[in-house]
Design an enzyme around this catalytic site. Structure first.
Site, PDB file in Angstrom:
ATOM      1  CD  GLU A 128      -2.979  -0.920   0.147  1.00  0.00           C
ATOM      2  OE1 GLU A 128      -2.622  -1.188  -1.016  1.00  0.00           O
ATOM      3  OE2 GLU A 128      -4.118  -0.545   0.441  1.00  0.00           O
ATOM      4  CB  THR A 181      -5.113   5.680  -3.170  1.00  0.00           C
ATOM      5  OG1 THR A 181      -6.104   4.705  -3.469  1.00  0.00           O
ATOM      6  CG2 THR A 181      -5.097   5.919  -1.677  1.00  0.00           C
TER       7      THR A 181
HETATM    8  N1  HSE Z   1      -8.032   4.850   3.960  1.00  0.00           N
HETATM    9  C1  HSE Z   1      -7.512   4.949   2.618  1.00  0.00           C
HETATM   10  C2  HSE Z   1      -7.900   6.312   2.057  1.00  0.00           C
HETATM   11  C3  HSE Z   1      -8.086   3.860   1.781  1.00  0.00           C
HETATM   12  O1  HSE Z   1      -9.047   6.700   2.229  1.00  0.00           O
HETATM   13  O2  HSE Z   1      -7.066   6.972   1.447  1.00  0.00           O
HETATM   14  C4  HSE Z   1      -7.586   3.866   0.369  1.00  0.00           C
HETATM   15  O3  HSE Z   1      -8.232   2.874  -0.352  1.00  0.00           O
END
Ligand code: HSE
Length: 298
Positions: A128, A181
């Site tokens: 991630e 993201t």
């Molecule tokens: N918590 C993360 C965000 C999840 O909202 O950026 C990304 O999929």
């Protein structure tokens, strides 16, 4: 010495729980085949038609996650991974997380399960970090552990599985636009107002209490995000009208899935969840945007 693995899509944040709440869907999910090799090193192949990915392990999210796992174990084994992705990158339902989770889960099985699933999350998080610049766990934890997971703390990592009442169904709509993201994190403010924080942690706690009590109305009124959604929703065409359509069709609540553009809702029956999904899709197509819908029990 080879395994075929399914890793589910996940909905992160779940309205008020930015970076700390997530749940797994039944479908879609990524599939990988992973094979243990006699020579060290990670080899990656990609059979996905709609998505290309870097094949060098140090540039591939799953490769990085697997490297971190093998390094932790001091393992000299090599692995060959073939991806068949079903979750589109940039969809907001944990595409990179599913790949990273599948790789570390598969390697751990092939090595005789030296670590528990929960202990694999820290390695999948490295994927991630590569994908989005932030090592959040709210997609990888439910992808690996299933169900609904709370990240109580990052340092040290403290993961808590939350029970889900019997009749809870998610509908997810994926408007066919791509949102990275990394980009949808960059637009967020670094500081928030105390009065907003009070509303937000009230809703986070309310959602958890609702899940424990099986109180669907409490779950519904806790699905509110006053901090992240007002900013990110500007990146999703027609968000407000899609949300209104979902609530009118009977959803308990509605918010952005992960970093978007997918939008999720919760409902108390599969039939309602299907009706909600179709209402959202119809509203989305009125904006001139194609979409995919998924309905899944939680
Ligand atoms: N918590 C993360 C965000 C999840 O909202 O950026 C990304 O999929």
């Amino acid at each position: 010495d080879s395994l075929h693995i399914f890793a589910p899509a996940t909905v992160a944040n779940v309205a008020a729980g930015f970076d700390i709440l997530g749940f797994a869907l039944n479908a879609p999910g990524d599939e990988i085949t992973i094979r243990k090799t006699d020579t060290p090193g990670i080899t990656i192949h990609n059979k996905t038609e709609f998505a290309s990915m870097p094949l060098a392990p140090e540039k591939n999210t799953a490769g990085v996650a697997l490297q971190a796992y093998l390094q932790h174990l001091g393992s000299e084994h090599g692995f060959e991974i073939t991806f068949l992705k079903k979750i589109k990158p940039g969809s907001g339902i944990g595409s990179s997380a599913a790949s990273s989770a599948a790789a570390v889960f598969g390697a751990n099985e092939l090595l005789g399960r030296p670590l528990e699933r929960k202990d694999l999350v820290q390695f999948a998080m490295q994927g991630e970090k590569l994908a989005s610049g932030s090592a959040h766990a709210d997609n990888v934890a439910p992808a690996l552990m299933g169900g609904f997971v709370l990240v109580r703390s990052y340092n040290p990592l403290d993961l808590v599985t939350i029970p889900v009442p019997e009749n809870l169904y998610a509908s997810v709509i994926h408007p066919q636009i791509e949102l990275k993201t990394e980009d949808s994190r960059r637009v967020l403010r670094k500081q928030i107002l105390l009065k907003d924080a009070v509303v937000q942690w009230g809703n986070t706690a309310g959602l958890i209490a609702g899940l424990f009590k099986g109180d669907y109305e409490l779950i519904g009124r806790s699905l509110q995000d006053v901090i992240i959604e007002p900013i990110r929703s500007l990146l999703i065409p027609g968000f407000e009208s899609i949300k209104t359509a979902a609530l009118q069709a009977g959803a308990l609540g509605c918010s952005i899935s992960g970093s978007g553009p997918s939008i999720f809702t919760l409902s108390t029956s599969e039939a309602t969840a299907q009706t909600v999904a179709k209402a959202m899709q119809q509203m989305c197509s009125q904006q001139g945007i194609e979409s995919e819908i998924h309905v899944s029990p939680i």
